[in-house]
Design a protein around this motif. Sequence first.
Motif, mmCIF file in Angstrom:
data_model
loop_
_atom_site.group_PDB
_atom_site.id
_atom_site.type_symbol
_atom_site.label_atom_id
_atom_site.label_comp_id
_atom_site.label_asym_id
_atom_site.label_seq_id
_atom_site.Cartn_x
_atom_site.Cartn_y
_atom_site.Cartn_z
ATOM 1 N N HIS A 34 -3.338 10.273 -10.735
ATOM 2 C CA HIS A 34 -4.620 10.464 -10.327
ATOM 3 C C HIS A 34 -5.162 11.593 -10.687
ATOM 4 N N ASP A 87 -10.618 11.626 -3.174
ATOM 5 C CA ASP A 87 -10.767 10.529 -3.622
ATOM 6 C C ASP A 87 -9.325 9.667 -3.355
ATOM 7 N N PHE A 88 -8.252 10.317 -3.840
ATOM 8 C CA PHE A 88 -6.905 9.805 -3.670
ATOM 9 C C PHE A 88 -6.573 9.425 -2.196
ATOM 10 N N LYS A 133 1.998 9.153 -7.601
ATOM 11 C CA LYS A 133 0.664 8.628 -7.824
ATOM 12 C C LYS A 133 -0.381 9.513 -7.848
ATOM 13 N N ASN A 193 -8.758 8.933 0.326
ATOM 14 C CA ASN A 193 -9.601 7.911 0.890
ATOM 15 C C ASN A 193 -9.494 6.551 0.298
ATOM 16 N N GLU A 194 -8.800 6.590 -0.673
ATOM 17 C CA GLU A 194 -8.295 5.495 -1.321
ATOM 18 C C GLU A 194 -7.060 4.642 -0.793
ATOM 19 N N ASN A 195 -6.146 5.548 -0.305
ATOM 20 C CA ASN A 195 -5.118 5.376 0.108
ATOM 21 C C ASN A 195 -4.885 5.496 1.811
ATOM 22 N N ARG A 196 -5.313 4.537 2.597
ATOM 23 C CA ARG A 196 -5.475 4.865 4.156
ATOM 24 C C ARG A 196 -3.930 5.140 4.808
ATOM 25 N N GLU A 209 0.710 -1.229 -0.049
ATOM 26 C CA GLU A 209 0.100 0.028 0.134
ATOM 27 C C GLU A 209 1.013 1.280 0.126
ATOM 28 N N ASN A 247 -8.207 11.653 -13.829
ATOM 29 C CA ASN A 247 -9.589 12.373 -13.131
ATOM 30 C C ASN A 247 -10.044 13.813 -13.458
#
Length: 307
Positions: A288, A113-114, A284, A116-119, A90, A292
């Motif tokens: 992203h 979103d980025f 990353k 939230n998707e990568n805790r 991760e 998007n």
Amino acid sequence: MNYTLHQLEVFLKTYELQSVTKASEALYLTQPAVSIQLKKFQEQFKIPLFEVVGRKIYITEFGVEVAQAAKKIMEEVKAIDYKALSFQGELAGKLKIAIVSTAKYVMPYFISDFINENRGVDLIMDVTNKANVVRALENNEVDFAMISTIPKKLKIDRIELMKNELFMVGGKDYKHKGKYLSKTEFQKLPLIYREQGSATRLAMENFIDSRKISTYKKMELTSNEALKQAVISGLGYSIMPLIGIKNAISMGELQIIPVKGLPIVTNWNLVWLSSKNMSNIAKKLIEHINENKQTLIDKHFGWLEKY
């Protein structure tokens, strides 16, 4: 000694904020819960860590030493967490971004979103004026900056995000005749500016100077929200970014005053030093946003097109 990491965290946060109330809010705990943890932590030492006088807490000299050690310990604990997540495949680590104050209405939508998707990614976002943002970028203190005017003295790479439009605005009681505000009428208006170092201030001054408009009164405020409230109250008029006043216009608290040459149109940019050794997290994020960007603009900022 038998103290816990949680007690170290509570004491460190209390030291940093100099307040039990603020520490409880920052840690999402009740005040009694923070007080209990501080009491249990103090019981581990014979020397006082803090003193309470009235309703205010004072950290002792010994307490300061303990807090500084606690900070190092918590940083090491966080580093272990990052390493564990990295071994699990991760993204993990810190992402530091400096943004100009008006960009707080924009930047969160491009990164939510980025994050939230990568805790395992912890975000540190400093909201300040343009001068401070450029300084942080120049000193390599941040991964990215979000600005509307590109600093000429720095070699940077960027992603152009979306347009930024600045309009003349006044309170709901202002009435003007004709299609556009005349130069004579403009010169009679009390104007409110952002502080020196603000990109909004610079854009407003450049517009007024380019049209040789003499202003008889100036006020200065150090935040976009304060400026907006001052205009709403009828204290004066200003040139402001549309992105930060949508609700006030919709509710009829502010109105756009048509002026020839306005709006001023610039672009929001996510920038970084060309020479920066980018972390995997930063790379990353760039991917992203590139993938998007248009979808996010259409979803969250399509309303800008009607102005």
